[in-house]
Write a protein that holds these residues in place. Sequence first.
Motif, mmCIF file in Angstrom:
data_model
loop_
_atom_site.group_PDB
_atom_site.id
_atom_site.type_symbol
_atom_site.label_atom_id
_atom_site.label_comp_id
_atom_site.label_asym_id
_atom_site.label_seq_id
_atom_site.Cartn_x
_atom_site.Cartn_y
_atom_site.Cartn_z
ATOM 1 N N TYR A 37 0.840 -1.179 0.000
ATOM 2 C CA TYR A 37 0.000 0.000 0.000
ATOM 3 C C TYR A 37 0.885 1.242 0.000
ATOM 4 O O TYR A 37 2.008 1.228 0.497
ATOM 5 N N GLN A 45 0.697 5.223 1.376
ATOM 6 C CA GLN A 45 -0.072 6.113 2.234
ATOM 7 C C GLN A 45 0.528 7.505 2.220
ATOM 8 O O GLN A 45 1.632 7.726 2.730
ATOM 9 N N GLN A 75 -3.852 10.703 4.600
ATOM 10 C CA GLN A 75 -4.756 9.856 3.825
ATOM 11 C C GLN A 75 -4.705 8.419 4.331
ATOM 12 O O GLN A 75 -3.788 8.035 5.050
ATOM 13 N N GLY A 76 -5.687 7.640 3.928
ATOM 14 C CA GLY A 76 -5.657 6.223 4.245
ATOM 15 C C GLY A 76 -4.747 5.474 3.284
ATOM 16 O O GLY A 76 -4.371 6.008 2.235
ATOM 17 N N PRO A 77 -4.368 4.266 3.645
ATOM 18 C CA PRO A 77 -3.535 3.466 2.739
ATOM 19 C C PRO A 77 -4.259 3.198 1.420
ATOM 20 O O PRO A 77 -5.453 2.909 1.431
ATOM 21 N N PHE A 87 -4.213 0.812 -1.997
ATOM 22 C CA PHE A 87 -3.726 -0.461 -2.516
ATOM 23 C C PHE A 87 -2.828 -0.260 -3.726
ATOM 24 O O PHE A 87 -3.140 0.523 -4.634
ATOM 25 N N LEU A 103 3.534 0.780 2.844
ATOM 26 C CA LEU A 103 3.179 -0.244 3.825
ATOM 27 C C LEU A 103 3.084 -1.604 3.163
ATOM 28 O O LEU A 103 2.570 -1.736 2.058
#
Lengths: 114, 111
Positions: A35, A37, A41-43, A45, A91
């Motif tokens: 991921y 990030q 912000q959110g992770p 894909f 991540l």
Amino acid sequence: GAGVSQSPRYKVAKRGQDVALRCDPISGHVSLFWYQQALGQGPEFLTYFQNEAQLDKSGLPSDRFFAERPEGSVSTLKIQRTQQEDSAVYLCASSLGGGAAEQFFGPGTRLTVL
Amino acid sequence: LAKTTQPISMDSYEGQEVNITCSHNNIATNDYITWYQQFPSQGPRFIIQGYKTKVTNEVASLFIPADRKSSTLSLPRVSLSDTAVYYCLVGDLSGNTPLVFGKGTRLSVIA
């Protein structure tokens, strides 16, 4: 037991350099995810492996991004000719299953491109 | 991909119960609802997962109404260490569809 580890934890690159980010998943975990990030912000894909097979790479933002998992365990995310917009935390997560099965995340690699 | 909507931020005092609601109007029949927690400079951590009704573990409870178009994560008696971003996700277990995290809900617990 040991969790997911990632190295390096921090990487500073000059624009145009190539970088390689490593992920060591939990032993025995079939699935591996990458991921990206961005700050606040959110992770998001990037790509998904089941053993050594890359089943989904739809999230890779450009052909400068390449991921591999040749022996079905350790994975490497490579970014060629880095750009400033590549600066983010990368991540890695591993799981016994795919999809919504519980994913175990590493601490991430913070990449800064100057 | 099923999308989720959750509040951007919430504040709470220590010791209170916190309920974070997530909307997922387009949830599919095979989708499960999963919540993750993320602290600064760490990767997300799985909290709880459910399909319908109620699920409870040592950390939280998850309430899912019959129509499954929303869900509520309940954190009992929060402490300062519960300050984090909480993500609601929906997806099936088949591995064919990547998870979509969204921006999450930033929970701030105040002493």
